[in-house]
Design an enzyme around this catalytic site. Structure first.
Site, mmCIF file in Angstrom:
data_model
loop_
_atom_site.group_PDB
_atom_site.id
_atom_site.type_symbol
_atom_site.label_atom_id
_atom_site.label_comp_id
_atom_site.label_asym_id
_atom_site.label_seq_id
_atom_site.Cartn_x
_atom_site.Cartn_y
_atom_site.Cartn_z
ATOM 1 N N ASP A 185 145.599 38.457 20.008
ATOM 2 C CA ASP A 185 146.468 39.506 19.471
ATOM 3 C C ASP A 185 147.560 39.928 20.439
ATOM 4 O O ASP A 185 148.603 40.443 20.018
ATOM 5 C CB ASP A 185 145.640 40.728 19.084
ATOM 6 C CG ASP A 185 144.919 40.553 17.759
ATOM 7 O OD1 ASP A 185 145.159 39.534 17.085
ATOM 8 O OD2 ASP A 185 144.108 41.431 17.404
ATOM 9 N N GLU A 226 138.447 44.674 32.275
ATOM 10 C CA GLU A 226 138.384 45.426 31.019
ATOM 11 C C GLU A 226 138.634 46.895 31.317
ATOM 12 O O GLU A 226 137.909 47.505 32.117
ATOM 13 C CB GLU A 226 137.015 45.242 30.370
ATOM 14 C CG GLU A 226 136.747 46.113 29.155
ATOM 15 C CD GLU A 226 137.809 45.959 28.067
ATOM 16 O OE1 GLU A 226 138.399 46.991 27.700
ATOM 17 O OE2 GLU A 226 138.049 44.822 27.625
ATOM 18 N N ARG A 252 131.037 41.020 14.420
ATOM 19 C CA ARG A 252 131.883 40.890 15.597
ATOM 20 C C ARG A 252 131.104 41.205 16.871
ATOM 21 O O ARG A 252 131.251 40.518 17.897
ATOM 22 C CB ARG A 252 133.095 41.823 15.463
ATOM 23 C CG ARG A 252 134.066 41.777 16.619
ATOM 24 C CD ARG A 252 135.281 42.633 16.352
ATOM 25 N NE ARG A 252 136.089 42.060 15.293
ATOM 26 C CZ ARG A 252 137.073 41.185 15.484
ATOM 27 N NH1 ARG A 252 137.352 40.776 16.717
ATOM 28 N NH2 ARG A 252 137.773 40.721 14.474
ATOM 29 N N TYR A 311 130.642 39.667 2.739
ATOM 30 C CA TYR A 311 129.828 38.501 3.047
ATOM 31 C C TYR A 311 128.659 38.936 3.933
ATOM 32 O O TYR A 311 128.726 39.976 4.597
ATOM 33 C CB TYR A 311 130.658 37.411 3.745
ATOM 34 C CG TYR A 311 131.513 37.887 4.894
ATOM 35 C CD1 TYR A 311 130.994 38.009 6.182
ATOM 36 C CD2 TYR A 311 132.853 38.215 4.693
ATOM 37 C CE1 TYR A 311 131.785 38.435 7.236
ATOM 38 C CE2 TYR A 311 133.654 38.639 5.743
ATOM 39 C CZ TYR A 311 133.109 38.743 7.017
ATOM 40 O OH TYR A 311 133.889 39.173 8.058
#
Length: 391
Positions: A288, A33, A103, A212
């Site tokens: 992605d 990362e 998330r 939501y």
């Protein structure tokens, strides 16, 4: 670290799911990362049954239950008065459930699971600079924040490094993302203001909103998508609440109240990009990095999770039958297996974006069509998406 071993670029949802999917099969992974810490930006996401069964198969059902809300269905409303155009309840017996969560909560669940696996190594603050194939594997050059370099070896490299993927560039596909002309304003509002535990979608000319419950029902995720005149690269920037309030000035009262109660607005410019080849030699792309999905179908995270499940399964099968030599064929099979589905999801999301933002008179025709479609029609329309299972 024991062989076999793969390198994964990106410690987001797709990258961590990939690492776990390999590790559960006895295959080691190093996750690289480039940021100096782990985390996920954004407010909420939806995990539909097609990806939910993958997460359940990774033994994440219980930790997800602690942070997710089980959706009771979808309600589509008209922008100006909030009248329901379509109501599609989720069957109570549906398994896996349709989950709504932050998330960051999903990322934490995945990260905790990865840290508990002895055959997953997590490396932060270093990004993939280059990769070459060597001796039946790959050698990846990593560059740190201060410019220091190191080389890691593995049987292959999986690029899960997002829309602006460096790994995708290294495969020779440097086609740039294209700005869509829309931006998404995301924030969190207090619990209870949005009513039931369901997804509510408000459709207006040139804009829409969705909200939501998340965080086990303690907060409400809110997104307002509007037209924008310029794009900004990167994940997000702070948004002025007065601007989003102006965007909903002619919306229904409940939506205006929800926007007024929200805080911490972040703005994302929305980009699109054609699907990549998804595999080249010993390099594969997922999420992605391979096929960015606009947020009009709520499938970005789910598609990355699907990718990870399919790629890990095919790699494990290849290693068992052909050893390290079988990796390129497994990656090619993955690309072939996924190509049609990811392109269909991308196009379905683009189509939703066009339909969501229709003005008069086409918007009237859309509203009538939604009413005629009904809950059962909606279920049949998306059965191909939500009923997917790996293998």
């Amino acid at each position: 670290m024991s062989a076999p071993h793969f390198l994964i670029a990106g410690a987001g949802i797709g990258g961590l799911t990939m690492a776990l999917s390999l590790a559960r099969r006895g295959i080691a992974a190093t996750v690289v990362e480039k940021r100096t810490g782990f985390g996920e930006l954004g407010a909420g996401l939806q995990i539909s049954p097609n990806s939910g069964h993958v997460l359940d198969g990774l033994d994440l059902t219980l930790p997800l239950k602690r942070v997710a809300v089980r959706s009771q269905g979808l309600v589509v409303r008209r922008w100006r008065d909030g009248r329901a155009l379509l109501e599609a309840p989720t069957p109570e017996a549906a398994q896996p459930p349709y989950r709504l969560l932050k998330r960051s909560d999903l990322h934490t669940v995945l990260l905790d699971a990865a840290r508990a696996m002895p055959n997953i190594r997590l490396v932060v603050g270093r990004g993939i600079e280059d990769v070459v194939e060597v001796d039946g594997g790959v050698a990846a050059t990593l560059t740190g924040q201060s410019g220091q370099t190191e080389t890691l070896h593995g049987l292959g490299l999986v690029g899960a490094d997002g829309l602006w993927s460096r790994v995708r560039d290294l495969t020779g596909d440097a086609s740039p993302p294209v700005f869509t002309g829309f931006e998404a304003w995301r924030a969190l509002a207090p619990a209870g203001m949005a009513g039931q535990a369901q997804v509510e979608l408000h459709l207006g000319a040139g804009r829409h909103a969705v909200h939501y419950p998340v965080a086990g029902g303690r907060e409400t995720n809110l997104v307002v998508v509007r037209r924008a005149t310029e794009a900004r690269e990167g994940w997000s920037r702070e948004g002025d609440a007065r601007q989003v309030a102006a965007q909903v000035a002619e919306a229904s009262r409940p939506l205006r109240d929800l926007v007024a109660a929200a805080s911490g607005w972040q703005v994302w410019s929305l980009f699109d990009r054609k699907p990549a080849a998804m595999a080249k030699g010993r390099i594969a792309l997922l999420g992605d990095a391979a096929h960015p999905v606009l947020p009009f179908l709520a499938q970005g995270a789910s598609l990355a999770i699907e990718d990870a499940a399919v790629l890990a399964r095919l790699l494990a099968q290849a290693l068992e039958t052909a050893g390290a030599a079988g990796v390129p064929a497994a990656m090619a099979a993955y690309a072939s297996t996924r190509a049609q589905r990811v392109a269909r999801v991308q196009e379905a999301s683009r189509s939703n974006g066009r339909n969501f933002h229709l003005g008069w008179p086409l918007g009237i025709a859309r509203d009538i069509a939604l009413g005629r479609l009904g809950a059962e029609g909606m279920r049949r329309r998306y059965a191909w998406l939500y009923d997917w299972r790996d293998g």
